[in-house]
Design an enzyme around this catalytic site. Sequence first.
Site: not given
Length: 352
Positions: A157-158, A160-161, A229, A283
Amino acid sequence: MWLLRRSLAASCGLWRGPSPAREQLESEGKPQKRICQVVLDHFEKQYMKELGEAWSSVRDVLTSPLYWQYAVLLNKFSYFPELENNLHLKGYYSIFQENLTYAPGSLKCYISRTPGRFPAQKHQTGKLKEYYLLNAASLLSVLALEIKDGERVLDMCAAPGGKSIAMLQCAWPGHLHCNEYDSQRSRRLKQTLESFIPEPLMNSIALSELDGRQIGDLHPELYDKVLLDSPCSNDRSWLFSSDIQQATLRLIQRKELPAVQVELLRSAIKALRPGGSVVYSTCTLSKAENSDVISHILNSCSNILPEDISELADAVSDEFTVVAGVQPHELLVLPTKEKAWGPMYLAKLKKM
């Protein structure tokens, strides 16, 4: 409810909220958003029970963006010594010292004790950015993965990078697959990578918009390392929900999230080769989305074992407020006034 379940089924496309760095960037020159009382009341009830006395300090940081800190991750593909000199002059210092075995020398990240934000760089076609602004706690999941040159790696789940960028600062995988289900977030991911990675290397990075829950079946036992993530209830962003309706929807979503997270983690495990490792991170401080998800997997998957990351937790405890008493395979960072990084939870598992 059907629409809600459909949005959750999007897996990696689930709204996770903008990063704190982007929030501050978008709010410059504009009135700060107000705390959403509905979300705060929910957090008060849950986190007083789960965190006890620590919640008071954490709440003060989460509800006050002035406390938030931003790290400066240097881009080794566009390195200028003048930048480091400038950071030193402004009181920044390297967050990962040389004695930290988890952090390769090529990963350079600077922080300041003073809350604030280094100027952001705009995207310019054909020109690489020199640094990336991020919450330093997000780098811990990348360090825990311990990527080596030549490995096949999946960032599930990359968008925003930021973590993909950090991976490429640590090592050069033999194959890096960056996935993001949501098309809008996927476009942002692509732009981020193009802003930091030279074009010849971009050609060896695979980008996809797959439902994360399907990747394990589509690419079984293909990867040496997987970073999940996971979509989660982003505590920092959700406290600033724009209205009661949005807040109420998010709190309903919160109850559905653990089931989606378990599905995503099962898929990540299927995609791992035997002997490979997966790092699961969020998070949020929510126990239901963190340790309960990991416990469910450990209790239901006979081929998965926890991997000890307590050495990493000990090594970074000077710069992060790391919760004591968690399991050796887990790490939980609380944002506090002196160390306003996080929230960040991560756990490491190995496939037998």
